[in-house]
Design an enzyme around this catalytic site. Structure first.
Site: not given
Length: 275
Positions: A20, A43-46
């Site tokens: 994201c 999610q894994a990363e924002t």
């Protein structure tokens, strides 16, 4: 504020690793607010972007659902994709100010090219309990920012079903945090890539990451030396998705190349709490 979800290092939609990306803000929000939004996104990363006086330069920070991390490749590619493709930033080179130093992104045909610091690994002993946690015996053990367990072949990498609770108990902050482990092997003969890997990070809220740019800052120098070629193709074999990168080892730097696909554009109804 707008937010986009981008599949990064992907061969097409629903491949690679989703990240994201929040539209650029004038100032950093409160870290607790950024962490809460990252947990909400799950999610894994924002990735969060901060504007600067230079329209081609941005601050960049990355949050997993549980922690802020010092470096992230796929969310950097996603941030570059959003700026260039969704927001129309007309720049031959984007520069990001981050905890990992200055990182750049530029177009490379249909792909984007990231310039990241290399993390050449060192040989090390297999940590106690690692083989049991993975369910496979490493043939070689390396360590950079993460542990690197070399397995016998591609099938051994693909067939892993590790004990994530046991894996989380192995390692510490000196190697990137508890349980952060790359498993890797040379690809099978005839495969359309040279190296296959998977990445487990239960210590930072990611049981298994679909595609991990920072892991390839370790793998690129390792396999460039081993295979005698600066540029190699890598496949991260996350079950059901898989991600694809081309990596070029350039001494202290690694060039990571891959594609991004915008999957979702959304509008946040809750504004940021300012720090």
């Amino acid at each position: 504020m707008r937010q986009w979800t981008v599949d990064a290092f992907a061969s097409g939609p629903f491949k690679g690793n989703p990240a994201c990306v929040v539209e650029p803000l004038a100032a950093w929000p409160d870290p607790a607010w950024m962490q809460a939004l990252a947990a909400e996104n799950n999610q894994a990363e924002t990735a969060f972007l901060r504007k600067t006086a230079d329209p081609d330069r941005f601050g960049l920070r990355w949050f997993t659902p549980t922690v802020e991390v010092p470096i992230c490749g796929h969310a950097t590619l996603a941030a570059g994709h959003v700026l260039l493709e969704e927001l129309g930033v007309a720049a031959p080179l984007l520069t990001f100010e981050s905890r990992a130093g200055e990182l750049t992104v530029r177009r490379d045909g249909e792909r984007l090219e990231l310039d990241f610091p290399a993390d050449p690994p060192r040989r090390t002993a297999v940590p106690d309990g690692l083989a049991e946690a993975l369910g496979a015996e490493p043939v070689e053990m390396w360590a950079g920012g993460y542990l690197v367990a070399m397995l016998a072949n591609e099938a051994a990498v693909r067939d892993l079903t590790p004990d994530l609770a046991a894996l989380r108990a192995i390692g510490g902050e000196a190697i990137g945090g508890p349980g952060q482990t790359i498993v890797v092997a040379p690809a099978d003969a005839g495969a359309p890539y040279d190296v296959v890997s998977r990445f487990f990070a239960p210590g930072c809220g990611i049981p298994e990451d679909p595609t991990t740019g920072s892991a390839h800052c370790i793998l690129a120098p390792l396999f460039s030396d081993r295979l005698g070629r600066a540029t190699l193709r890598y496949h991260q074999a996350y079950p059901g998705r898989g991600g694809d990168l081309e990596c070029e080892s350039r001494g202290p730097r690694v060039l990571l190349r891959g594609r991004g696909f915008t999957m979702v554009e959304s509008r946040l109804r809750v504004g940021p709490a300012l720090g």
